[in-house]
Write a protein that holds these residues in place. Structure first.
Motif, PDB file in Angstrom:
ATOM      1  N   LYS A  92       0.832  -1.184   0.000  1.00  0.00           N
ATOM      2  CA  LYS A  92       0.000   0.000   0.000  1.00  0.00           C
ATOM      3  C   LYS A  92       0.877   1.247   0.000  1.00  0.00           C
ATOM      4  O   LYS A  92       1.919   1.297   0.650  1.00  0.00           O
ATOM      5  N   ASN A  93       0.420   2.264  -0.747  1.00  0.00           N
ATOM      6  CA  ASN A  93       1.169   3.511  -0.885  1.00  0.00           C
ATOM      7  C   ASN A  93       0.497   4.594  -0.048  1.00  0.00           C
ATOM      8  O   ASN A  93      -0.710   4.843  -0.180  1.00  0.00           O
ATOM      9  N   TYR A 105       0.546  -0.715   7.914  1.00  0.00           N
ATOM     10  CA  TYR A 105      -0.333  -1.197   6.850  1.00  0.00           C
ATOM     11  C   TYR A 105       0.326  -2.199   5.901  1.00  0.00           C
ATOM     12  O   TYR A 105      -0.378  -2.844   5.119  1.00  0.00           O
ATOM     13  N   ASN A 106       1.650  -2.309   5.925  1.00  0.00           N
ATOM     14  CA  ASN A 106       2.337  -3.232   5.013  1.00  0.00           C
ATOM     15  C   ASN A 106       3.164  -4.279   5.740  1.00  0.00           C
ATOM     16  O   ASN A 106       4.047  -4.901   5.154  1.00  0.00           O
ATOM     17  N   LYS A 107       2.911  -4.473   7.028  1.00  0.00           N
ATOM     18  CA  LYS A 107       3.764  -5.341   7.841  1.00  0.00           C
ATOM     19  C   LYS A 107       3.783  -6.777   7.321  1.00  0.00           C
ATOM     20  O   LYS A 107       4.847  -7.376   7.152  1.00  0.00           O
ATOM     21  N   LYS A 108       2.623  -7.337   7.059  1.00  0.00           N
ATOM     22  CA  LYS A 108       2.565  -8.723   6.587  1.00  0.00           C
ATOM     23  C   LYS A 108       3.260  -8.880   5.241  1.00  0.00           C
ATOM     24  O   LYS A 108       3.958  -9.862   4.998  1.00  0.00           O
ATOM     25  N   ARG A 109       3.060  -7.905   4.368  1.00  0.00           N
ATOM     26  CA  ARG A 109       3.688  -7.965   3.039  1.00  0.00           C
ATOM     27  C   ARG A 109       5.200  -7.878   3.149  1.00  0.00           C
ATOM     28  O   ARG A 109       5.933  -8.592   2.449  1.00  0.00           O
ATOM     29  N   GLN A 139       7.044  -8.778   5.749  1.00  0.00           N
ATOM     30  CA  GLN A 139       7.537 -10.025   6.317  1.00  0.00           C
ATOM     31  C   GLN A 139       7.605 -11.116   5.259  1.00  0.00           C
ATOM     32  O   GLN A 139       8.548 -11.902   5.219  1.00  0.00           O
ATOM     33  N   GLN A 140       6.596 -11.158   4.394  1.00  0.00           N
ATOM     34  CA  GLN A 140       6.597 -12.160   3.330  1.00  0.00           C
ATOM     35  C   GLN A 140       7.752 -11.921   2.365  1.00  0.00           C
ATOM     36  O   GLN A 140       8.427 -12.853   1.929  1.00  0.00           O
ATOM     37  N   THR A 141       8.016 -10.646   2.054  1.00  0.00           N
ATOM     38  CA  THR A 141       9.122 -10.317   1.158  1.00  0.00           C
ATOM     39  C   THR A 141      10.451 -10.700   1.785  1.00  0.00           C
ATOM     40  O   THR A 141      11.347 -11.218   1.113  1.00  0.00           O
ATOM     41  N   GLN A 142      10.587 -10.458   3.094  1.00  0.00           N
ATOM     42  CA  GLN A 142      11.818 -10.817   3.787  1.00  0.00           C
ATOM     43  C   GLN A 142      12.034 -12.316   3.757  1.00  0.00           C
ATOM     44  O   GLN A 142      13.142 -12.800   3.564  1.00  0.00           O
ATOM     45  N   ARG A 143      10.957 -13.076   3.949  1.00  0.00           N
ATOM     46  CA  ARG A 143      11.094 -14.525   3.942  1.00  0.00           C
ATOM     47  C   ARG A 143      11.549 -15.042   2.587  1.00  0.00           C
ATOM     48  O   ARG A 143      12.240 -16.036   2.492  1.00  0.00           O
ATOM     49  N   GLU A 144      11.143 -14.330   1.521  1.00  0.00           N
ATOM     50  CA  GLU A 144      11.484 -14.779   0.174  1.00  0.00           C
ATOM     51  C   GLU A 144      12.885 -14.359  -0.245  1.00  0.00           C
ATOM     52  O   GLU A 144      13.565 -15.064  -0.984  1.00  0.00           O
ATOM     53  N   THR A 145      13.327 -13.172   0.231  1.00  0.00           N
ATOM     54  CA  THR A 145      14.582 -12.634  -0.292  1.00  0.00           C
ATOM     55  C   THR A 145      15.668 -12.428   0.744  1.00  0.00           C
ATOM     56  O   THR A 145      16.821 -12.201   0.403  1.00  0.00           O
ATOM     57  N   TYR A 146      15.312 -12.478   2.043  1.00  0.00           N
ATOM     58  CA  TYR A 146      16.277 -12.092   3.072  1.00  0.00           C
ATOM     59  C   TYR A 146      17.428 -13.073   3.188  1.00  0.00           C
ATOM     60  O   TYR A 146      18.557 -12.691   3.399  1.00  0.00           O
TER      61      TYR A 146
END
Length: 277
Positions: free
Chosen positions: A2-3, A78-82, A84-91
């Motif tokens: 979300k922006n 507002y973007n916390k879950k998103r 976290q998901q990005t971190q799991r994929e790329t971190y």
């Protein structure tokens, strides 16, 4: 993702109907805004005053709050879950050192316990590989303590695995344990890990790179600087006052101190000459 600017303009121009709340997936809040708008419009139509201004003011206030809100705070709310998901994929970027070319893991596992006859394809999976994969999946889920346990179990099969030691260094860095992170990083390098650029850029090691111990570690050729015991200049004098006056006993006492590592060979020889003279 979300922006916050989009949310701010939606609140500014259509905030009275809760459009910005629907955009942020705050469904109940959006429904409440919409219901309030219809109620106030009906009140205004009955000639009871401009009640419709209430939801308009609320939308305007929301717009101002979004405009002045720091992006980090907006994302956290507002973007916390998103995120976290990005971190799991790329971190987590698993090392692919020359010593362990099969480090990259593609398929997740469901359990950290080795089932009887666990298999990968047609070949039986090794204990080291199973726990290594399990540790990677736990790391991606931000379960760093669980990942450490799995990687330590993988080391039971191969104590010199450079990739497992590197992974442990990443885990310990994430829980801010500088000492163990450096210990495992040193062992990884000693056992063949040679990708220095990964040490300097890996996200999981960001905390470790900020520590003064890491700077000393790098300056020392990626080795931990061994701390020498603090000197005890008055030890011999203190011991001499309590030791027997007999010269032979004094020499034997000095020998005991040398055996215990409390004085060096040079100090022993110097004190011995002093006594015998």
């Amino acid at each position: 993702m979300k922006n916050k600017i989009v949310a701010a303009f939606l609140a500014l121009f259509a905030g009275m109907f809760g459009v910005h709340r629907f955009y942020l997936q705050r469904w109940w809040q959006g429904v409440m805004y919409m219901a309030l708008s219809f109620i106030t419009i009906m009140i205004t139509a009955d000639g009871e005053g401009p009640a419709f201004l209430i939801p308009m003011v609320l939308g305007f206030v929301d717009a101002l709050l979004f405009f002045v809100m720091p992006k980090e705070d907006f994302d956290e709310k507002y973007n916390k879950k998103r995120l976290q998901q990005t971190q799991r994929e790329t971190y987590y970027d698993e090392t692919e050192s020359e010593a362990d070319p099969s480090a990259l893991i593609e398929k997740p596992l469901r359990s950290s316990k080795v089932p009887p006859g666990a298999r990968s394809g047609r070949k039986e999976m090794k204990k080291e590989d199973f726990f290594k994969r399990s540790g990677i999946e736990q790391f991606r889920r931000m379960d760093f303590e669980g990942a450490i346990d799995s990687f330590l179990k993988a080391l039971e099969d191969n104590i010199t695995s450079p990739s497992v030691h590197f992974n442990l260094a990443c885990c310990y860095s994430m829980i801010e344990n500088t000492e163990k992170a450096l210990q495992n990083l040193e062992k990884a390098i000693e056992n063949g890990f040679s990708d220095i650029s990964k040490i300097q850029s890996h996200k999981a090691l960001a905390y470790l790179r900020k520590q003064p111990e890491f700077e000393a570690f790098v300056a020392n050729g990626y080795r931990i600087i061994k701390q020498l015991p603090e000197p005890q200049p008055n030890l011999l004098e203190t011991q001499s006052t309590a030791a027997p006056k007999d010269v032979l006993d004094e020499v034997l006492h000095l020998g005991d101190l040398r055996e215990k590592g409390l004085i060096t060979e040079e100090e022993f020889v110097a004190q011995k000459r002093k006594l015998l003279s």
